[in-house]
Design an enzyme around this catalytic site. Structure first.
Site, PDB file in Angstrom:
ATOM      1  N   HIS A  67       0.837  -1.210   0.000  1.00 47.28           N
ATOM      2  CA  HIS A  67       0.000   0.000   0.000  1.00 47.28           C
ATOM      3  C   HIS A  67       0.870   1.257   0.000  1.00 47.28           C
ATOM      4  O   HIS A  67       0.970   1.970   1.002  1.00 47.28           O
ATOM      5  CB  HIS A  67      -0.958  -0.004   1.201  1.00 47.28           C
ATOM      6  N   HIS A 108      -7.034   6.793  -3.227  1.00 42.34           N
ATOM      7  CA  HIS A 108      -7.921   5.857  -2.536  1.00 42.34           C
ATOM      8  C   HIS A 108      -7.288   5.131  -1.343  1.00 42.34           C
ATOM      9  O   HIS A 108      -8.005   4.597  -0.506  1.00 42.34           O
ATOM     10  CB  HIS A 108      -8.483   4.826  -3.533  1.00 42.34           C
TER      11      HIS A 108
END
Ligand SMILES: [Zn+2]
EC number: 3.1.4.-
Length: 440
Positions: A168, A208
């Site tokens: 991530h 996001h």
């Protein structure tokens, strides 16, 4: 065999607000922080409560790290002056510049190598890609955007991704943005999209996962992280990604020239898109999508229907790794599992229950990937294929998905030769980056 992984997946992503909470560790994690750094919090806990003088050096290191982070976060204006734009490529060889520019000319191809692009742009793949796509769609002119503010906003977003996360991080955000661009170009969709739809789709993709801490929601809940209580244990990470994005939008002043109701609408719609990436809501979206396709009642003239398809497109882009060519797909799989294992190691170190899929000794990469493909990716992309039909891209993605699943089957077989049932269906690993179809 796959059925074994369904409950694991459900419990990995589901809430853990139950009696398993380890209150012995929880209190220390309540420290109010602007960002989402559970690892640092845990290290403070360890050094304060258990380690004494032995780890004084470690504590000093943590303190230094903390003050650096505080400095970084407190100096947004200063950071806004630092160039994250393609202009910063001046440090690189002309050769690299040329190669990055060449890659951008093929940014709509499905075998686009985002890892290579990130290296060629000196770690600025997200900012460079977004600037390019905003130009492609003429969004700067359409929304009368200030280039300095845009640059500052994109720089903040890229920097607020944690580069130490194996998965991530800003490269994942750039990858999702590139996939989103490919989906926005689908003929079924493209002709109906307004500039605002495109702006929202790209912005949501880029932001996001911003400030993702590298651990999942159940971890934040069971360690009573302040974000979990702030968002009442529901869509904790997604809410944080959205609110961080809104904060950066306001701080950069990117939309300050627009009428208040329009910028408010943009913030709300960005939230609706980002919150749709919560994997806990996978079935809800999949069922609605399937129903629309069965009833053939999607009307893309309607703004609300286009918004729904943007939500689905973003969800697809977010989990499209197994639909990439094997060489890229494999790298993403290894990265995401590395992140899971790090969480598992952390949980083991602090006597917390090890989360599903996070135990390196028990959960192999092939098994995790086969479960992920079977229960999350395949059902979603089968419906996306129905929606976009006839689409060369969707067919290519499904072809890769099936090949990659077979490859993981072979690798799992190699890890556990006694698993004869899965071995009998296994195929040889195949494919490479260069083999992917060139869809533009
Ligand atoms: Zn993501």
């Amino acid at each position: 065999m796959f059925n074994v992984y369904l409950p694991l997946f459900l419990s990995f992503f589901s809430h853990l607000a139950d009696g398993r909470l380890n209150t012995g560790h929880a209190g220390v994690l309540l420290a109010e922080r602007r960002g989402s750094y559970p690892l640092i919090d845990l290290r403070i806990l360890k050094s304060n409560a258990q380690q004494g003088e032995v780890e004084t050096g470690t504590r000093r290191k943590v303190k230094r790290l903390l003050s650096f982070q505080r400095y970084c976060h407190a100096s947004r204006l200063l950071r806004g002056l630092v160039s994250h734009s393609p202009g910063s490529l001046h440090l690189l060889d002309d050769d690299y510049l040329g190669q990055a520019a060449h890659m951008l000319s093929k940014v709509g191809t499905w075998n686009f190598d985002i890892f290579l692009f990130d290296r060629l742009t000196n770690g600025n793949s997200l900012v460079t890609l977004m600037c390019h796509l905003f130009n492609v769609y003429d969004l700067i002119h359409h929304f009368q955007l200030d280039m300095v503010k845009l640059n500052r906003f994109l720089g903040m977003v890229q920097e607020d991704y944690h580069s130490q996360n194996p998965y991530h991080n800003a490269v994942h955000a750039a990858d999702v943005t590139q996939a989103m661009y490919c989906y926005l170009k689908e003929p079924k969709l493209a002709e109906h999209l307004s500039p605002l739809d495109i702006f929202l789709g790209l912005m949501a993709a880029a932001a996001h996962d911003v400030d993702h801490p590298g651990v999942n929601q159940p971890f934040l809940i069971k360690t009573r992280h302040h974000l979990a209580s702030l968002y009442q244990n529901t869509s904790v990470l997604e809410s944080h990604h959205w609110r961080s994005t809104v904060g950066m939008l306001r701080e950069s002043g990117l939309l300050s020239h627009l009428p208040a109701d329009m910028s408010q609408d943009i913030e709300q719609r960005l939230g609706s898109l980002i919150l749709a990436t919560d994997i806990n809501r996978q079935n809800e979206f999949l069922m609605t999508f399937r129903e629309h396709l069965d009833n053939q009642d999607l009307d893309l003239q309607l703004s609300s229907h286009r918004h729904f398809i943007l939500q689905i497109a973003l969800k697809c882009a977010d989990v499209c790794n197994p639909c990439r060519v094997w060489e890229l797909s494999r790298q993403w799989s290894e990265r995401v599992c590395e992140e899971f294992y790090r969480q598992g190691d952390l949980e083991r170190r602090f006597d917390l229950e090890i989360s599903p899929l996070c135990n390196q000794q028990a959960d192999s990469i092939p098994a995790i990937q086969i479960g992920f493909i079977s229960y999350i990716v395949e059902p979603l992309f089968e419906e996306w294929h129905r929606f976009t039909e006839p689409s060369l891209l969707s067919q290519t993605m499904l072809d890769h998905l099936h090949k990659n699943k077979a490859n993981w089957g072979s690798l799992r077989c190699a890890h556990t030769p006694s698993d004869t049932q899965s071995c009998s269906q296994a195929e040889e690993p195949e494919g490479g980056v260069g083999e992917g179809a060139d869809i533009s």
